[in-house]
Scaffold this active site. Structure first.
Site, PDB file in Angstrom:
ATOM      1  N   TRP A 124       1.054  -0.925   0.494  1.00 56.05           N
ATOM      2  CA  TRP A 124       0.299   0.125  -0.237  1.00 56.05           C
ATOM      3  C   TRP A 124       0.725   0.990   0.116  1.00 56.05           C
ATOM      4  O   TRP A 124       0.063   2.105  -0.547  1.00 56.05           O
ATOM      5  CB  TRP A 124      -1.451   0.042   0.799  1.00 56.05           C
ATOM      6  CG  TRP A 124      -2.092  -1.255   1.043  1.00 56.05           C
ATOM      7  CD1 TRP A 124      -1.977  -1.672   1.880  1.00 56.05           C
ATOM      8  CD2 TRP A 124      -2.779  -0.770  -0.315  1.00 56.05           C
ATOM      9  NE1 TRP A 124      -3.337  -2.791   1.188  1.00 56.05           N
ATOM     10  CE2 TRP A 124      -3.758  -2.596  -0.305  1.00 56.05           C
ATOM     11  CE3 TRP A 124      -3.724   0.200  -1.042  1.00 56.05           C
ATOM     12  CZ2 TRP A 124      -4.965  -2.454  -0.772  1.00 56.05           C
ATOM     13  CZ3 TRP A 124      -4.508  -0.484  -1.719  1.00 56.05           C
ATOM     14  CH2 TRP A 124      -5.542  -1.687  -2.367  1.00 56.05           C
ATOM     15  N   ASP A 184      -1.603   7.216   5.922  1.00 61.40           N
ATOM     16  CA  ASP A 184      -2.510   5.504   5.615  1.00 61.40           C
ATOM     17  C   ASP A 184      -2.950   4.748   6.789  1.00 61.40           C
ATOM     18  O   ASP A 184      -2.232   3.841   7.346  1.00 61.40           O
ATOM     19  CB  ASP A 184      -2.426   5.196   4.778  1.00 61.40           C
ATOM     20  CG  ASP A 184      -3.568   4.080   3.905  1.00 61.40           C
ATOM     21  OD1 ASP A 184      -4.723   4.147   4.662  1.00 61.40           O
ATOM     22  OD2 ASP A 184      -2.933   3.459   3.058  1.00 61.40           O
ATOM     23  N   LYS A 216     -12.258  -2.298   6.486  1.00 62.05           N
ATOM     24  CA  LYS A 216     -11.213  -3.119   7.368  1.00 62.05           C
ATOM     25  C   LYS A 216     -12.562  -3.119   8.861  1.00 62.05           C
ATOM     26  O   LYS A 216     -12.838  -4.224   9.341  1.00 62.05           O
ATOM     27  CB  LYS A 216     -10.294  -2.321   7.276  1.00 62.05           C
ATOM     28  CG  LYS A 216      -9.488  -3.182   6.190  1.00 62.05           C
ATOM     29  CD  LYS A 216      -8.447  -2.629   5.041  1.00 62.05           C
ATOM     30  CE  LYS A 216      -8.649  -2.734   4.007  1.00 62.05           C
ATOM     31  NZ  LYS A 216      -8.093  -1.963   2.640  1.00 62.05           N
TER      32      LYS A 216
HETATM   33  C1  LIG Z   1      -7.535  -1.032   1.793  1.00 59.66           C
HETATM   34  C2  LIG Z   1      -6.229  -0.652   1.975  1.00 59.66           C
HETATM   35  C3  LIG Z   1      -6.487   0.880   0.521  1.00 59.66           C
HETATM   36  C4  LIG Z   1      -7.534   1.157  -0.123  1.00 59.66           C
HETATM   37  O1  LIG Z   1      -8.281   1.558   0.376  1.00 59.66           O
HETATM   38  P1  LIG Z   1      -9.790   1.686  -0.999  1.00 59.66           P
HETATM   39  O2  LIG Z   1     -10.305   2.364   0.267  1.00 59.66           O
HETATM   40  O3  LIG Z   1      -9.665   0.848  -1.758  1.00 59.66           O
HETATM   41  O4  LIG Z   1      -9.015   2.382  -1.708  1.00 59.66           O
HETATM   42  C5  LIG Z   1      -5.115   1.354   0.788  1.00 59.66           C
HETATM   43  N1  LIG Z   1      -4.256   1.371   1.916  1.00 59.66           N
HETATM   44  C6  LIG Z   1      -4.129   0.160   2.650  1.00 59.66           C
HETATM   45  C7  LIG Z   1      -3.282  -0.034   3.885  1.00 59.66           C
HETATM   46  C8  LIG Z   1      -5.508  -0.214   2.888  1.00 59.66           C
HETATM   47  O5  LIG Z   1      -5.446  -1.980   3.436  1.00 59.66           O
END
Ligand SMILES: *Cc1c(COP(=O)(O)O)cnc(C)c1O
Length: 362
Positions: A103, A173, A197
């Protein structure tokens, strides 16, 4: 309840059964409004209440200082990969990224489309099995921000402490571990996370942004991609993902009722330990991917030493009522995502299944 699976999906992921039941109860008549939340005007008092209440809960649970704004946006964390540099990476500045897995690599790629971005630390030489040492980061001069991924969902690694970036804003993030442990929000300039999540269904992305970072976007950045647009209209500039925000509100109430983020952290540690302990006592039958110091309680990544057994493991687990245990297609192996809403009983059941599988095939 018996027809519910042990859900270890990486995202969208398990939601608390109590929350689903409450949503079901309110599905056709939400809070006495005589309609579902999806049928309400986002300009109505009833929806404004949901928006405000969800925001307040977020502030309360994460102890967010007043000088931060809480935004509910769309486009997922992936849109934030672009929105952060579009707003902060102004002419003459450079963005510094900590490269720790799939990511953060994607986030860096987007920043490079927008402007100048460099890697300030990386664990690529260690196959992303650990987080790099960030205690003494070489932050470039002219740095607009430092970006980290608090939890690498695909590799299953987590930062246990965050770098001190001084006056340079730290952007994180936190898509796969937000609300899973207490954090000191005041150390960050921006925190963002897709909800699917740990916070609710897909469709809403939470952005927590310090006030001084709002309003920096150059003129050429379109209205919808500017943070100040959403700050000014309290995330109601255009039609918000009303059902997702409502569901997130229910999940936050559920977290509060469980004793808040500190209580959730304790339970998450217990849940993850059940599975990591089985890996560690398996005598090499199971091999954890992440270095033990950086193991994520959210995404538990492992292999079977005899990799040929992995498809059988997945097949048998599905027959036993487990879902989501196949590793991400980019890295293979196995992965159990034990987010906030995954019950302790599911983790116990998985540890038992793993031990049984080992005894039968070891
Ligand atoms: C799932 C995830 C993403 C992507 O998220 P989207 O909402 O599908 O764009 C980005 N960063 C991390 C750490 C993730 O687990």
């Amino acid at each position: 309840m018996n027809d519910r699976r042990h859900n270890f999906n990486a995202g969208p992921a398990a939601l608390p059964l109590e929350v689903l039941r409450q949503a079901q109860e309110e599905f056709v008549n939400c809070g006495g409004a005589g309609m579902s939340v999806m049928e309400m005007s986002h300009r109505s008092a009833a929806y404004e209440r949901i928006n405000d209440e969800t925001q307040s809960l977020m502030r309360e649970l994460l102890n967010i200082p007043d000088r931060y704004h809480v935004l509910f946006l769309q486009g997922g964390a992936s849109t934030q990969f672009a929105m952060v540099p579009l707003n902060l990476l102004t002419a003459g500045t450079v963005a510094a990224y900590i490269e720790t897995g799939s990511w953060s690599t994607k986030a860096l790629k987007e920043a490079k489309i927008v402007g100048e971005a460099v890697v300030a630390a990386t664990s690529k030489p260690d196959e992303f099995r650990r987080m790099p040492d960030v205690s003494d980061l070489a932050i470039p001069e002219r740095a607009a921000y430092v970006h980290i991924t608090s939890n690498e969902t695909i590799q299953g690694t987590q930062f246990k402490s965050f770098p001190d970036t001084g006056d340079v804003p730290l952007v994180a993030d936190m898509s796969s571990d937000i609300m899973s442990r207490p954090i000191d929000v005041s150390k960050f300039g921006i925190i963002y996370a897709g909800a699917q999540k740990n916070l609710g269904p897909s469709g809403v992305t939470v952005v927590i942004i310090r006030d001084d970072l709002v309003g920096r976007a150059p003129e050429h950045v379109p209205t919808m991609l500017r943070y100040e647009t959403h700050v000014k209209d309290r995330s109601l500039y255009n039609t918000p993902p009303t059902f997702s925000v409502y569901m997130m509100g229910l999940v936050l109430k559920w977290i509060k009722a469980k004793g808040g983020v500190a209580a959730i952290e304790k339970e998450n540690a217990e849940k993850a330990a059940l599975i990591y302990d089985e890996i560690d006592r398996s005598g090499g039958f199971y091999v954890g991917f992440a270095h033990p110091d950086f193991r994520s309680p959210m995404n538990i990544t492992f292999r079977i030493a005899n990799e040929e057994l992995e498809p059988l493991f997945v097949k048998e687990s599905e027959k036993e009522g487990f879902v989501g245990l196949k590793g991400h297609r980019s890295v293979g192996g196995l992965r159990a995502s034990a987010y906030n809403a995954v019950p302790l009983e599911s983790c116990r059941a998985l540890a038992e299944f793993m031990a049984d599988f080992r005894r039968r095939h070891g």
